[in-house]
Design a protein around this motif. Structure first.
Motif, PDB file in Angstrom:
ATOM      1  N   LEU A 331      72.206  64.229 -22.042  1.00 30.16           N
ATOM      2  CA  LEU A 331      73.015  65.251 -22.696  1.00 30.16           C
ATOM      3  C   LEU A 331      74.135  65.730 -21.793  1.00 30.16           C
ATOM      4  O   LEU A 331      75.270  65.922 -22.239  1.00 30.16           O
ATOM      5  CB  LEU A 331      72.127  66.421 -23.106  1.00 30.16           C
ATOM      6  N   ASP A 332      73.841  65.893 -20.509  1.00 30.84           N
ATOM      7  CA  ASP A 332      74.858  66.384 -19.571  1.00 30.84           C
ATOM      8  C   ASP A 332      75.920  65.326 -19.307  1.00 30.84           C
ATOM      9  O   ASP A 332      77.119  65.625 -19.326  1.00 30.84           O
ATOM     10  CB  ASP A 332      74.193  66.804 -18.263  1.00 30.84           C
ATOM     11  N   ASP A 333      75.487  64.097 -19.075  1.00 27.82           N
ATOM     12  CA  ASP A 333      76.443  63.034 -18.747  1.00 27.82           C
ATOM     13  C   ASP A 333      77.362  62.694 -19.910  1.00 27.82           C
ATOM     14  O   ASP A 333      78.476  62.187 -19.696  1.00 27.82           O
ATOM     15  CB  ASP A 333      75.696  61.762 -18.314  1.00 27.82           C
ATOM     16  N   ALA A 334      76.915  62.947 -21.135  1.00 25.26           N
ATOM     17  CA  ALA A 334      77.723  62.598 -22.305  1.00 25.26           C
ATOM     18  C   ALA A 334      78.743  63.673 -22.667  1.00 25.26           C
ATOM     19  O   ALA A 334      79.470  63.526 -23.649  1.00 25.26           O
ATOM     20  CB  ALA A 334      76.801  62.340 -23.502  1.00 25.26           C
ATOM     21  N   THR A 335      78.813  64.741 -21.893  1.00 26.63           N
ATOM     22  CA  THR A 335      79.803  65.782 -22.170  1.00 26.63           C
ATOM     23  C   THR A 335      81.206  65.197 -22.069  1.00 26.63           C
ATOM     24  O   THR A 335      81.555  64.574 -21.060  1.00 26.63           O
ATOM     25  CB  THR A 335      79.672  66.943 -21.174  1.00 26.63           C
ATOM     26  N   ALA A 340      86.673  71.510 -21.146  1.00 17.89           N
ATOM     27  CA  ALA A 340      87.137  72.216 -19.944  1.00 17.89           C
ATOM     28  C   ALA A 340      86.105  73.185 -19.385  1.00 17.89           C
ATOM     29  O   ALA A 340      86.162  73.544 -18.204  1.00 17.89           O
ATOM     30  CB  ALA A 340      88.434  72.965 -20.266  1.00 17.89           C
ATOM     31  N   GLU A 341      85.144  73.610 -20.211  1.00 15.11           N
ATOM     32  CA  GLU A 341      84.132  74.556 -19.750  1.00 15.11           C
ATOM     33  C   GLU A 341      83.045  73.894 -18.913  1.00 15.11           C
ATOM     34  O   GLU A 341      82.306  74.575 -18.202  1.00 15.11           O
ATOM     35  CB  GLU A 341      83.466  75.239 -20.947  1.00 15.11           C
ATOM     36  N   HIS A 342      82.956  72.592 -18.997  1.00 18.37           N
ATOM     37  CA  HIS A 342      81.789  71.901 -18.426  1.00 18.37           C
ATOM     38  C   HIS A 342      81.927  71.681 -16.922  1.00 18.37           C
ATOM     39  O   HIS A 342      82.960  71.270 -16.422  1.00 18.37           O
ATOM     40  CB  HIS A 342      81.608  70.547 -19.111  1.00 18.37           C
ATOM     41  N   ALA A 343      80.828  71.968 -16.220  1.00 15.82           N
ATOM     42  CA  ALA A 343      80.662  71.577 -14.819  1.00 15.82           C
ATOM     43  C   ALA A 343      79.441  70.672 -14.766  1.00 15.82           C
ATOM     44  O   ALA A 343      78.445  70.927 -15.459  1.00 15.82           O
ATOM     45  CB  ALA A 343      80.464  72.792 -13.933  1.00 15.82           C
ATOM     46  N   PRO A 344      79.483  69.590 -13.972  1.00 15.81           N
ATOM     47  CA  PRO A 344      78.336  68.675 -13.919  1.00 15.81           C
ATOM     48  C   PRO A 344      77.032  69.420 -13.648  1.00 15.81           C
ATOM     49  O   PRO A 344      76.964  70.277 -12.773  1.00 15.81           O
ATOM     50  CB  PRO A 344      78.701  67.734 -12.766  1.00 15.81           C
ATOM     51  N   GLY A 345      76.016  69.095 -14.439  1.00 19.00           N
ATOM     52  CA  GLY A 345      74.723  69.751 -14.290  1.00 19.00           C
ATOM     53  C   GLY A 345      74.535  70.972 -15.153  1.00 19.00           C
ATOM     54  O   GLY A 345      73.468  71.607 -15.126  1.00 19.00           O
TER      55      GLY A 345
END
Length: 478
Positions: A331-335, A340-345
């Motif tokens: 789910l995280d890797d497919a962001t 723009a809101e996403h930070a890895p993890g």
């Protein structure tokens, strides 16, 4: 029609003679039902008969000895459970559940739920919210409940024949943790209260439990369910995991369920470590102690008779991180990169940090210590000792709370009488005071020569531990 009573009667006769073999019993029943039918009926009657099923398919009486203490070390959410949960995601959204519109919707739902929890807004669980909640919270609550259950086994207070009520069971993290914590020869009559769409996922997850973990899901609200409807049977263990913060009147609900606990049973409440939910749990705990005959077993024990803590009560335990489950990583890797809101993890949650309370009705406490002498200074009276060196006794109620390497280690401590937060500050570690750093959460410590100071910035008291201070694990009795 198979004679169920004949099967029960034969089982009752044989249970104290030898293991109950379905192939043997079928010979004693009119019509000689197939052994598989006899086995199914024995399984259905096992809770009432007090029987556990063995690996070879025979049944024996449940062991009456309590569960032995074992140190818990949870490294990961089991792969089998993770696959079952991902099957639910695939059934709802297809094999590419983590991509496209469904992945975006799940990620946005997790964000919204986290924000709602933080701002103490009501959360409604439809199918999407249930799956998003499972993505984020299944692993950490699976681990957390096992660490808390270990507290009860320290004093042999968890039996092998258990009637369990899981209030607001969610998608099954606490249930699966309970299942995996218990030995294979435990007999569990597990009941879950879950009125929302979480129950659909919960039922699928419970299908993964073993033969001796008998499950029933009630789709009732906690406020509408009567935990004392069966007057002949109290609950050995009542669990509230991440649910008190969702109730309109958590103190009243918790009081009702505490009164339904067996005299030698326990109520276990869990909450995330953030300030709102953790202090909310502690507020409910204190209200129940005041209004019922319940005693706090752990971790915030009362060391001084006639005193109760009235500080804000923000205390939580921290364990090592779990391995990242595949469904969280996907789910995280497919962001999308355009997010723009996403930070890895962002959608990985393997932190095991939780507030908890164990309540009992038999006055038993994990730390059976009562400070009755004038040897130690009560935290209720710390103001009168500033700025002097004092002797104190307290429970360690946090890990190091500092967030940078050059700060002096800081630990929340309490003795059950405090009205204002107290912290032990380790300014100079020596061989005589390093028990403060090495002690586990919930351990009882004595301080000799701690400098009592008021901290204006935090509006709290500091017990300064330096080269003039001795800190020891507390002896018993005091």
């Amino acid at each position: 029609m198979t004679d169920r009573d004949a099967i029960r009667n034969n089982a009752k006769y044989l249970q104290n003679v030898r293991p109950i073999d379905p192939e043997e019993i079928c010979e004693y029943v009119d019509g000689h039902p197939h052994p598989a039918v006899v086995k199914r009926i024995l399984h259905e009657e096992a809770v009432d008969l007090g029987l556990v099923q063995q690996a070879d398919g025979t049944f024996v009486p449940v062991n009456e000895n309590p569960i032995e203490y074992r140190r818990v070390d949870v490294d990961k959410f089991p792969v089998g459970y993770a696959r079952t949960f991902e099957d639910e995601l695939v059934a709802a959204y297809g094999p590419d559940w983590h991509r496209g519109d469904s992945g975006d919707a799940l990620r946005e739902t997790i964000r919204r739920m986290k924000d709602d929890y933080y701002h103490q807004r009501d959360v409604t669980y439809d199918q999407q919210a249930a799956l998003a909640y499972g993505c984020y919270h299944l692993p950490d609550f699976y681990a957390a409940i096992q660490y808390v259950l270990a507290d009860l086994t320290e004093k042999n207070l968890l039996g092998r024949d258990l009637r369990v009520l899981d209030v607001g069971a969610g998608v099954g993290g606490p249930a699966l943790g309970l299942h995996d914590f218990l030995p294979n020869d435990a007999l569990v009559d597990y009941h879950a209260l879950e009125p929302s769409a979480n129950a659909d996922v919960l039922e699928s997850m419970l299908d993964e439990t073993g033969d001796n973990f008998h499950t029933t899901v009630h789709r009732d609200r906690a406020e509408d369910f009567d935990p004392r409807a069966d007057a002949d049977q109290a609950w050995d263990l009542v669990v509230f995991a991440n649910v008190l913060n969702e109730l309109a009147d958590p103190e009243t609900v918790l009081e009702t369920y505490t009164n339904a606990v067996a005299d030698d049973g326990a109520l276990l409440a869990l909450a995330p470590a953030d300030q709102n939910t953790a202090t909310g749990l502690r507020t409910a705990e204190r209200a129940v102690v005041e209004s019922t005959n319940a005693t706090v077993y752990s971790p915030t024990v009362r060391l001084w008779p006639g005193h109760e803590p009235t500080d804000r009560g923000w205390t939580f335990d921290v364990k090592h991180d779990l391995d990242v489950p595949d469904f969280q990583r996907r789910l995280d890797d497919a962001t999308p990169e355009s997010d723009a809101e996403h930070a890895p993890g962002e959608f990985v949650n393997v932190d095991v940090q939780y507030a908890y309370s164990i309540l009992r009705r038999d006055t038993t406490r994990r730390l059976d210590v009562t400070a009755t002498t004038n040897k130690y200074a009560r935290m209720a009276e710390t103001e009168t000792h500033v700025p002097n060196r004092i002797k104190a006794i307290a429970v360690k109620l946090s890990h190091d709370l500092t967030d940078h390497d050059d700060a002096n280690p800081l630990y929340k401590v309490g003795d059950g009488s405090e009205a204002i937060d107290h912290y032990a500050v380790l300014t100079n570690e020596t061989a005589l005071n390093d028990d403060l750093r090495r002690a586990d959460y919930g351990d009882l410590l004595t301080f000799d020569g701690a400098l009592a100071l008021w901290n204006d910035d935090e509006e709290a008291y500091n017990l300064v531990v330096d080269e003039h201070t001795t800190v020891d694990h507390a002896p018993a009795p005091l």
